[in-house]
Design a protein around this motif. Structure first.
Motif, PDB file in Angstrom:
ATOM      1  N   PHE A   1      38.462  36.570  41.044  1.00 56.42           N
ATOM      2  CA  PHE A   1      39.447  37.655  41.033  1.00 56.42           C
ATOM      3  C   PHE A   1      40.843  37.060  41.180  1.00 56.42           C
ATOM      4  O   PHE A   1      41.113  36.333  42.140  1.00 56.42           O
ATOM      5  CB  PHE A   1      39.128  38.606  42.190  1.00 56.42           C
TER       6      PHE A   1
ATOM      7  N   LYS B   1      32.091  47.675  43.706  1.00 58.02           N
ATOM      8  CA  LYS B   1      32.104  47.418  42.266  1.00 58.02           C
ATOM      9  C   LYS B   1      31.880  45.943  41.968  1.00 58.02           C
ATOM     10  O   LYS B   1      31.264  45.583  40.955  1.00 58.02           O
ATOM     11  CB  LYS B   1      33.442  47.870  41.687  1.00 58.02           C
ATOM     12  N   TRP B   2      32.379  45.097  42.847  1.00 57.39           N
ATOM     13  CA  TRP B   2      32.261  43.646  42.684  1.00 57.39           C
ATOM     14  C   TRP B   2      31.590  43.062  43.929  1.00 57.39           C
ATOM     15  O   TRP B   2      32.257  42.557  44.827  1.00 57.39           O
ATOM     16  CB  TRP B   2      33.641  43.021  42.477  1.00 57.39           C
TER      17      TRP B   2
ATOM     18  N   TRP C   1      39.756  39.851  36.301  1.00 58.79           N
ATOM     19  CA  TRP C   1      38.403  39.391  36.628  1.00 58.79           C
ATOM     20  C   TRP C   1      37.878  38.524  35.484  1.00 58.79           C
ATOM     21  O   TRP C   1      37.908  38.936  34.327  1.00 58.79           O
ATOM     22  CB  TRP C   1      37.471  40.572  36.860  1.00 58.79           C
TER      23      TRP C   1
ATOM     24  N   CYS D   1      36.351  48.049  46.362  1.00 55.91           N
ATOM     25  CA  CYS D   1      36.347  46.926  45.428  1.00 55.91           C
ATOM     26  C   CYS D   1      35.056  46.125  45.554  1.00 55.91           C
ATOM     27  O   CYS D   1      34.460  45.716  44.550  1.00 55.91           O
ATOM     28  CB  CYS D   1      37.547  46.025  45.694  1.00 55.91           C
TER      29      CYS D   1
ATOM     30  N   ASP E   1      40.314  44.434  33.557  1.00 62.81           N
ATOM     31  CA  ASP E   1      41.602  44.697  34.211  1.00 62.81           C
ATOM     32  C   ASP E   1      42.561  43.519  34.117  1.00 62.81           C
ATOM     33  O   ASP E   1      43.588  43.487  34.812  1.00 62.81           O
ATOM     34  CB  ASP E   1      41.401  45.072  35.691  1.00 62.81           C
TER      35      ASP E   1
ATOM     36  N   TYR F   1      31.828  36.523  42.989  1.00 66.90           N
ATOM     37  CA  TYR F   1      31.292  37.884  43.020  1.00 66.90           C
ATOM     38  C   TYR F   1      30.304  38.094  41.871  1.00 66.90           C
ATOM     39  O   TYR F   1      30.322  37.379  40.867  1.00 66.90           O
ATOM     40  CB  TYR F   1      32.414  38.918  42.836  1.00 66.90           C
TER      41      TYR F   1
ATOM     42  N   CYS G   1      39.267  41.502  47.966  1.00 71.54           N
ATOM     43  CA  CYS G   1      38.385  42.522  47.405  1.00 71.54           C
ATOM     44  C   CYS G   1      37.469  43.006  48.517  1.00 71.54           C
ATOM     45  O   CYS G   1      36.501  42.326  48.880  1.00 71.54           O
ATOM     46  CB  CYS G   1      37.584  41.956  46.233  1.00 71.54           C
TER      47      CYS G   1
END
Length: 223
Positions: free
Chosen positions: A130, A149-150, A211, A146, A208, A191, A142
């Motif tokens: 990230f 999701k990750w 990532w 966050c 985004d 992650y 994160c």
């Protein structure tokens, strides 16, 4: 905790396993001590510190105040060499783990979607980094939603990190805000991605603009 795949192996699994086999940087069982390392959680990677081998860096804390940590074992060989099968490590996608695993494996592979080397776990889930995190010193940014999701690649304190095609000096770990221990590569926390549902998926690549699949030295794969 023993984890399982969240879906059947993809048609490219055999090819990926073959690629893993050619990418191994293995040491025999008789020489694990020579090719592995023991470190304190939060130590700077060897390539990024001028400290002598006997010196211990202060643990890097992500909100825990830098408390003492159990040693993490980085082993310069594969889990198979240690007699472990493919049911450990971390899972694919957003599947929850009730407890961090006792061991993980990081393997450097290439694939049709991403021909440059990138890392997968023992269950062939792609691993990511990230851009909003920090690598020097290592720190995750994160957390909470966050991290749903990750999901971070976590490990039990004192657990083993097995390697295939990854230099042991690039591997380390930090303590997260929730107290869990997260594996880092090249200083970057790593992650999984909830949008990857089966082995070989790379749905998080470039998401985004922050990532990216992580390479064996912590670099952005494909860049």
């Amino acid at each position: 905790m023993t984890s399982s795949l969240s879906g059947p192996p993809s048609s490219g699994s055999a090819a990926r396993r073959a690629t893993v086999a050619t990418a191994l940087a293995m040491c025999g069982l008789a020489s694990l001590t020579a090719c592995g390392k023991t470190l304190q959680i939060g130590d700077e990677p060897a390539a990024r510190t001028s400290a002598t081998p006997s010196a211990q860096a202060s643990p890097t804390s992500a909100g825990t105040g830098g408390t003492s940590n159990s040693a993490l074992q980085v082993v310069g060989s594969t889990a198979q060499d240690a007699g472990l099968n493919g049911t450990g490590g971390t899972v694919v996608g957003a599947t929850l783990q009730e407890a961090p695993p006792k061991w993980v494996q990081l393997s450097a592979v290439t694939s049709a979607q991403l021909p440059t080397q990138h890392l997968i776990n023992i269950n062939q889930a792609a691993l990511y980094r990230f851009d909003d995190d920090n690598a020097a010193p290592s720190q995750t940014n994160c957390n909470d939603a966050c991290a749903v999701k990750w999901p971070p690649v976590t490990i039990k304190e004192g657990g083993n990190v097995y390697l295939a095609g990854v230099d042991p000096k690039e591997v380390n770990a930090i303590r997260r805000q929730d107290g869990q221990v997260q594996v880092t590569v090249g200083g970057w926390p790593v992650y999984r991605f909830a949008g990857d549902s089966k082995p070989g998926d790379l749905n998080g690549q470039g998401l985004d603009g922050k990532w990216f699949a992580v390479g064996p030295a912590g670099q952005k794969a494909g860049q």
